[in-house]
Design a protein around this motif. Sequence first.
Motif, mmCIF file in Angstrom:
data_model
loop_
_atom_site.group_PDB
_atom_site.id
_atom_site.type_symbol
_atom_site.label_atom_id
_atom_site.label_comp_id
_atom_site.label_asym_id
_atom_site.label_seq_id
_atom_site.Cartn_x
_atom_site.Cartn_y
_atom_site.Cartn_z
ATOM 1 N N ASP A 61 6.070 2.092 5.706
ATOM 2 C CA ASP A 61 5.132 2.368 5.833
ATOM 3 C C ASP A 61 4.476 2.387 4.860
ATOM 4 O O ASP A 61 3.497 3.412 5.408
ATOM 5 C CB ASP A 61 4.134 1.546 7.377
ATOM 6 C CG ASP A 61 3.674 0.850 7.603
ATOM 7 O OD1 ASP A 61 2.609 0.713 6.327
ATOM 8 O OD2 ASP A 61 3.169 0.837 8.666
ATOM 9 N N HIS A 91 4.691 3.946 12.116
ATOM 10 C CA HIS A 91 3.762 4.696 12.427
ATOM 11 C C HIS A 91 4.202 6.680 12.840
ATOM 12 O O HIS A 91 3.687 7.302 12.945
ATOM 13 C CB HIS A 91 2.220 4.570 12.671
ATOM 14 C CG HIS A 91 1.969 3.126 12.269
ATOM 15 N ND1 HIS A 91 0.406 3.609 12.263
ATOM 16 C CD2 HIS A 91 2.169 2.385 11.128
ATOM 17 C CE1 HIS A 91 -0.323 2.777 11.156
ATOM 18 N NE2 HIS A 91 0.375 1.843 10.445
ATOM 19 N N GLU A 109 -5.387 1.239 2.678
ATOM 20 C CA GLU A 109 -5.376 0.242 3.687
ATOM 21 C C GLU A 109 -5.161 1.126 5.146
ATOM 22 O O GLU A 109 -5.270 0.274 6.342
ATOM 23 C CB GLU A 109 -3.345 -0.233 3.522
ATOM 24 C CG GLU A 109 -3.424 -1.351 4.407
ATOM 25 C CD GLU A 109 -3.027 -1.559 5.952
ATOM 26 O OE1 GLU A 109 -2.923 -2.410 6.388
ATOM 27 O OE2 GLU A 109 -1.706 -0.652 5.983
ATOM 28 N N GLU A 110 -4.054 2.223 5.047
ATOM 29 C CA GLU A 110 -4.121 1.846 6.920
ATOM 30 C C GLU A 110 -5.317 2.364 7.029
ATOM 31 O O GLU A 110 -5.787 3.200 8.958
ATOM 32 C CB GLU A 110 -3.262 3.428 7.128
ATOM 33 C CG GLU A 110 -1.736 3.680 6.627
ATOM 34 C CD GLU A 110 -1.422 2.651 7.464
ATOM 35 O OE1 GLU A 110 -1.487 2.368 8.390
ATOM 36 O OE2 GLU A 110 0.038 2.435 6.582
ATOM 37 N N HIS A 136 1.168 -0.903 -0.413
ATOM 38 C CA HIS A 136 -0.286 0.008 -0.328
ATOM 39 C C HIS A 136 0.888 1.376 0.020
ATOM 40 O O HIS A 136 2.250 1.178 0.653
ATOM 41 C CB HIS A 136 -0.833 -0.210 1.506
ATOM 42 C CG HIS A 136 -0.545 -0.238 2.592
ATOM 43 N ND1 HIS A 136 -0.234 0.994 3.317
ATOM 44 C CD2 HIS A 136 0.384 -0.975 3.084
ATOM 45 C CE1 HIS A 136 0.241 0.634 4.400
ATOM 46 N NE2 HIS A 136 0.816 -0.475 4.524
#
Length: 455
Positions: free
Chosen positions: A258, A430, A288-289, A101
């Motif tokens: 990420d 994150h 996605e997150e 992603h």
Amino acid sequence: MNKDILYSKKTVYEQLGKETTEAAFAYAEGYKSFLDAAKTEREAVKVSIEMLAAKGFKEYTLGDKVAVGDKLYYNNRGKNLFVFTIGSESIANGIRIVASHVDAPRIDLKQCPLYEDAGMAYFKTHYYGGVRKYQWVATPLALHGVVITKDGKTIDVCIGEDDSDPVFYISDLLPHLSADQNKLPLADGIKGEQLNVILGNIPEEDEKSVKNAVMTLIYDKYGVVEEDFFSSELCVVPAAKARDVGFDRSLIGSYGHDDRVCAYPSLTALLESEDSTHTLMCILADKEEIGSDGASGMQCDLMLDIIDAIAASFGVSPALVRANSKCLSADVCPGYDPNFAEVFEKRNSAFVGCGAVFTKYTGARGKSSTNDANPEFIAWLRAAMAENGVIWQAGELGKVDVGGGGTVAKFIAKHNIETIDLGVAIIAMHAPYELVAKVDVYETHKAIKAFYNFD
Ligand code: MN
Ligand code: MN
């Protein structure tokens, strides 16, 4: 005893030596450029299309027939990309899919963002994804995104990346006055409605409004009026660039590893797999997150539409194509961090510097809400990795019952596609500035390339 029957985890450095480390360092230069040029999903899609076009890939339109040797991409709303190459073997053998992603946790502007308080102009925001709010204050921020005007014009915005640009800022409390704040749980120290972005301080001459003065600057530069914010997608991201970390430069610090750290390897692996006889697909997903919802996320049926179109081109059942397809859900895995040893189970954690990470399951509690990969598939992957000299390790999300999370794996597996999570061990996932090892990025590139080409 015969020590060969025992497994022990070793670092990439121990197993492959200097030559591989040098190759990983060279590969990391391209990756860092990608990171800096692609801080949002839209930018990642744009940069990826540039890389594909340079290699002769053509844009695909739904309904078009495909043929052996085609190198295509489907651009979904500028936010999600499907790249695929049609191999010479029968499509009935399935597609090798790698799905990562390109969205990342960040701070989005609200729909009606601009306001003024106490002589300062601000944007109201709503955070996107799993953000630890206290990490986003008192640090330089950049503004990225698009504004679509009523007449359909797209205005690209990117402020805070050039060294001559201004940056933006969210305030924190001074330690001298934070006695009460210090007593709050970490999650409550900075609240969502406190993530207000400072934009300016100089009022208009006539009406003394800072808000109006800032709106005038925006209008003069972009031709955007305040109502245009309703049809905008603007977000605040860290202004910092990707940098080598450590005396030995072994690590890369950056915003958005990420999941660019899997998106970039899956794209470069596909570009280097022109000779594969298999049909290959690289998916760069959005959303996605926030749960893969929406028309640019992996819960959208678009992947099925594209597989259907490929299958139909050869008169093969799409159900058969899916049944024989294989997928790497390429995403990051928490790397063991001795600073926070209490959340990891050391024997089953992924370690930074020990190669690509296969994660059989994610989820929470009793493996709830996860794809749990099949050992037959893992055994096949072990053979693929061994044949290609890929250094890999197993990983898990953390100690049992400590937390949980997921990836796009389950949204692909539900279509009867064999799927496992593969990715890079990451420190401070994150956070506005995350950390990975260069050798792990490179081994992940090698792992994906092995997956695309293994017979
Ligand atoms: Mn991810
Ligand atoms: Mn994530």
